[in-house]
Design a protein around this motif. Structure first.
Motif, PDB file in Angstrom:
ATOM      1  N   VAL A 179      -5.725   3.552   6.417  1.00 17.03           N
ATOM      2  CA  VAL A 179      -4.320   3.408   6.019  1.00 17.03           C
ATOM      3  C   VAL A 179      -3.998   4.413   4.919  1.00 17.03           C
ATOM      4  CG1 VAL A 179      -2.579   1.852   5.116  1.00 17.03           C
ATOM      5  CG2 VAL A 179      -4.349   0.972   6.636  1.00 17.03           C
ATOM      6  N   GLU A 180      -4.781   4.361   3.879  1.00  9.82           N
ATOM      7  CA  GLU A 180      -4.685   5.319   2.782  1.00  9.82           C
ATOM      8  C   GLU A 180      -6.104   5.532   2.269  1.00  9.82           C
ATOM      9  OE1 GLU A 180      -2.117   6.887   1.986  1.00  9.82           O
ATOM     10  OE2 GLU A 180      -0.486   5.687   2.823  1.00  9.82           O
TER      11      GLU A 180
ATOM     12  N   VAL B  38       2.124  20.839  -2.458  1.00  7.14           N
ATOM     13  CA  VAL B  38       1.934  21.387  -3.790  1.00  7.14           C
ATOM     14  C   VAL B  38       0.587  22.098  -3.931  1.00  7.14           C
ATOM     15  CG1 VAL B  38       1.896  20.818  -6.224  1.00  7.14           C
ATOM     16  CG2 VAL B  38       3.254  19.437  -4.646  1.00  7.14           C
TER      17      VAL B  38
ATOM     18  N   HIS C 137       6.881   5.879   2.569  1.00  6.83           N
ATOM     19  CA  HIS C 137       5.587   6.077   1.915  1.00  6.83           C
ATOM     20  C   HIS C 137       4.877   4.782   1.594  1.00  6.83           C
ATOM     21  CE1 HIS C 137       7.914   9.739   1.104  1.00  6.83           C
ATOM     22  NE2 HIS C 137       6.759  10.358   1.131  1.00  6.83           N
ATOM     23  N   VAL C 138       5.486   3.675   1.947  1.00  7.98           N
ATOM     24  CA  VAL C 138       4.934   2.380   1.560  1.00  7.98           C
ATOM     25  C   VAL C 138       4.710   1.534   2.809  1.00  7.98           C
ATOM     26  CG1 VAL C 138       5.304   0.295   0.185  1.00  7.98           C
ATOM     27  CG2 VAL C 138       6.144   2.497  -0.638  1.00  7.98           C
TER      28      VAL C 138
ATOM     29  N   VAL D   4      -8.173   2.445   1.614  1.00 12.40           N
ATOM     30  CA  VAL D   4      -7.611   1.287   2.310  1.00 12.40           C
ATOM     31  C   VAL D   4      -7.816   1.474   3.812  1.00 12.40           C
ATOM     32  CG1 VAL D   4      -5.592  -0.144   2.681  1.00 12.40           C
ATOM     33  CG2 VAL D   4      -5.886   1.040   0.509  1.00 12.40           C
TER      34      VAL D   4
ATOM     35  N   VAL E  63       0.852  -1.183   0.000  1.00 15.39           N
ATOM     36  CA  VAL E  63       0.000   0.000   0.000  1.00 15.39           C
ATOM     37  C   VAL E  63       0.886   1.229   0.000  1.00 15.39           C
ATOM     38  CG1 VAL E  63      -1.804   1.258   1.228  1.00 15.39           C
ATOM     39  CG2 VAL E  63      -1.762  -1.231   1.314  1.00 15.39           C
ATOM     40  N   PHE E  64       0.686   2.109  -0.951  1.00 14.75           N
ATOM     41  CA  PHE E  64       1.546   3.299  -0.969  1.00 14.75           C
ATOM     42  C   PHE E  64       0.760   4.539  -1.343  1.00 14.75           C
ATOM     43  CE2 PHE E  64       1.793   3.755  -5.533  1.00 14.75           C
ATOM     44  CZ  PHE E  64       1.683   2.465  -6.012  1.00 14.75           C
ATOM     45  N   SER E  65       1.309   5.632  -0.914  1.00 14.48           N
ATOM     46  CA  SER E  65       0.782   6.943  -1.274  1.00 14.48           C
ATOM     47  C   SER E  65       1.972   7.869  -1.385  1.00 14.48           C
ATOM     48  CB  SER E  65      -0.195   7.436  -0.209  1.00 14.48           C
ATOM     49  OG  SER E  65      -0.618   8.732  -0.520  1.00 14.48           O
TER      50      SER E  65
ATOM     51  N   GLN F  22       2.670   3.622  12.899  1.00 10.32           N
ATOM     52  CA  GLN F  22       1.664   3.401  11.865  1.00 10.32           C
ATOM     53  C   GLN F  22       0.269   3.491  12.473  1.00 10.32           C
ATOM     54  OE1 GLN F  22       2.415   3.354   8.898  1.00 10.32           O
ATOM     55  NE2 GLN F  22       4.223   2.139   8.408  1.00 10.32           N
TER      56      GLN F  22
ATOM     57  N   ALA G 178       4.939  15.359  -6.099  1.00  7.52           N
ATOM     58  CA  ALA G 178       6.289  15.877  -6.335  1.00  7.52           C
ATOM     59  C   ALA G 178       7.273  14.739  -6.600  1.00  7.52           C
ATOM     60  CB  ALA G 178       6.744  16.700  -5.131  1.00  7.52           C
TER      61      ALA G 178
END
Lengths: 337, 337
Positions: B179-180, B17, A206-207, B183, A153-155, B224, A159
């Motif tokens: 989580v995200e 950003v 990030h993961v 998710v 799972v990543f975000s 986390q 950038a």
DNA sequence: TCACGCTCTTGACGCTCGTCATGTGAATGA
DNA sequence: TCATTCACATGACGAGCGTCAAGAGCGTGA
């Protein structure tokens, strides 16, 4: 083309809404900056090296020879031996030299003279990549039906889009499937490689990785897997291998022929165990070609690995002129030194 | 306010950003379709009923009385008994009648006369919700450090935004963390409730559940967890409970006092085991108030559950005029019938 | 019954992810 | 050495998810 199919093959049903392009169709002026290879490329895990060149090309064959024989030969071989071996694979000397130069430039090999003889040695750090490749190539793992999964799972902020792009690509390369945007999956025995990829890109923060189990078995799970992986594309890879290797004799042959057959087989096979994660048979279509493919690969290895090795040792011993090889096939063998 | 904190508490760092907006800022014309309240609302799992009213309000207290005593009383009680019991909790008769009417309107109770006596019975289907509530309230589960997680991955088209919104809200209500985007996570023993929520919203086709394990224990995992749940908000709930119930005598008391204490305690406690998923102590801050809270809840239950039950039975036996209760506190008890 | 306040809904928006189209540089093979 | 092909970087775009703010609806208490 195959690679392209796989990389872009996860296209979701893009139908429906017609995307409108507001861009002016004409070519724009010289656009700018662009193309700083950036340091991301340097941070690329070496797995990328296995994917850049097309199987069968001079560079790819050289890469295969390096992977299979160079370490056993002590991590160094004279240039002449490389030329001779590539010659036995049908690569003319000039192209072989070009290939050597390019592989050297890429960082896999480095020039090194031993006792006054020009040659090429394995670059530091390449050993780990080759070892990893060995595992995948020679011991293709298959997941048990009740085996564990690794969820990724990543975000990653906009950038760092390059890194995100690389991550996605490399996850595909090592056989991961897409559950949703930002959620990928693979058999848990690939977790180590996933961690390497993530760390190599500097994205550890990030993961998040989970070890998951218990996809409710049955057709539902099979349907899920069909959505997550491009099974059709992977099956196509397998069938292309079967077709390409079908003419290879599986009985005994001359040393040179065995060498050509074996290296050609490895070279064609090499990418498959990367892109194929080794899913459990229960979740794959009935006519899945994987096992047949592995069996063929093993039969060819069984028949030719020994003689091929002997051929290489003989070539090394003779200083670059392989025994039992028709000099005519070597191209300008007098150039070898 | 607490609820709001919890619901909106997952705000991510939105900085960074600056996004460019190409959309026209002006309002568009009357846009269309929209706004069918849809049947989604009807399909709402009953868990929602536990969250709508504020603890301590007349409706909430009535809801608590129903949950604790109505089933044991046979699923039906005369209106007078409800009024008497709410009176013992300090709710004047007019407000109690309003509360009864509203709970009836909401579908938890339904009017039913037994032997000519007006009363209210449990609505069909409400039993399951109450049973589920019992489990969470009286047997708050806690996850082991090496316990399993349930990962919830979903992707729901924009056209079903209401359902997506409901899903997110209800996942929060039953204690899931984020989580995200898309998710969510919770202890795996909540999986059944997650499935109920998903099925209740008709989203089974858009949601994938995984059973995961092996968060690499240690401070990393704790970090986390701190990102996934609004631990501060949950701790605040606990502390508010501790503070609110600190004055409750834990020794023996009169039946009416025990009843008021016990129902008040349940009413204040009820929401906590929903919003608190019961994370393992190893992943929570050192000063986590959960265990102390549970201990206090159990002591109060130990001290007052029995006498409170006797009080209710006595009230039912006397037909609405509870024995041993100061008539002055009952408000207009002559209105009871 | 009525006024107050909270909750929910709704629309708009920002963020991230993935895809597509395009242009550029590199690899390949003759 | 040179033309062709491929891979990659980039910008634009659509889609999904979550948040915010304003307005409507409903619960609450007098």
């Amino acid at each position: 083309m195959i690679g392209r199919t796989l990389v872009t093959g996860h296209a979701r049903e893009a139908g429906g809404v017609a995307g409108q392009t507001t861009r002016s169709p004409g070519g724009v002026g010289p656009v700018d900056v662009a193309h700083a290879p950036t340091d991301i490329v340097q941070a690329l895990p070496r797995v990328a090296d296995d994917m850049v060149s097309r199987p069968g090309s001079a560079v790819s064959l050289l890469r295969t020879v390096v992977g299979v024989y160079l370490r056993e030969a002590g991590g160094w071989m004279p240039t002449g031996a490389f030329l001779a071996l590539l010659g036995a694979l049908g690569v003319p000397v000039p192209q072989a030299r070009t290939a050597l130069s390019r592989v050297k430039q890429r960082g896999l090999l480095q020039a090194e003279a031993h006792d006054g003889v020009a040659g090429l040695a394995l670059a530091p750090g390449a050993g780990a990549m080759l070892a990893c490749g060995d595992r995948r190539i020679h011991e293709p793992r298959s997941m048990a039906a009740d085996g564990e999964w690794c969820l990724i799972v990543f975000s990653i902020p906009e950038a760092m889009r390059d890194a995100r792009h690389q991550l996605r690509k490399q996850l595909t390369w090592i056989g991961c499937g897409t559950v949703e945007a930002g959620v990928w999956i693979c058999p848990d025995f690939l977790r180590g490689e996933v961690e390497d990829v993530v760390a190599g890109l500097g994205l550890s923060g990030h993961v998040v990785l989970f070890t998951a189990r218990g996809l409710p078995a049955g057709p539902v799970a099979a349907g899920q897997v069909g959505q997550w992986w491009d099974l059709e594309g992977i099956a196509h890879l397998h069938r292309a291998f079967l077709e390409g290797q079908s003419g290879v004799p599986e009985g005994s042959a001359g040393a040179a022929e065995s060498f050509a057959a074996y290296v050609g087989c490895i070279d064609a096979w090499r990418v498959i165990p990367y892109l194929d994660p080794g899913l459990p048979a229960e979740l794959l279509p009935d006519d899945w070609p994987g096992p047949e493919c592995i069996a063929l690969f093993r039969r060819i290895r069984e028949a030719h690995a020994g003689p091929a090795r002997d051929f290489v040792l003989g070539t090394l011993a003779s200083g670059g002129v392989p025994a039992g090889l028709d000099p005519a096939r070597l191209g300008h063998s007098e150039e070898v030194r």
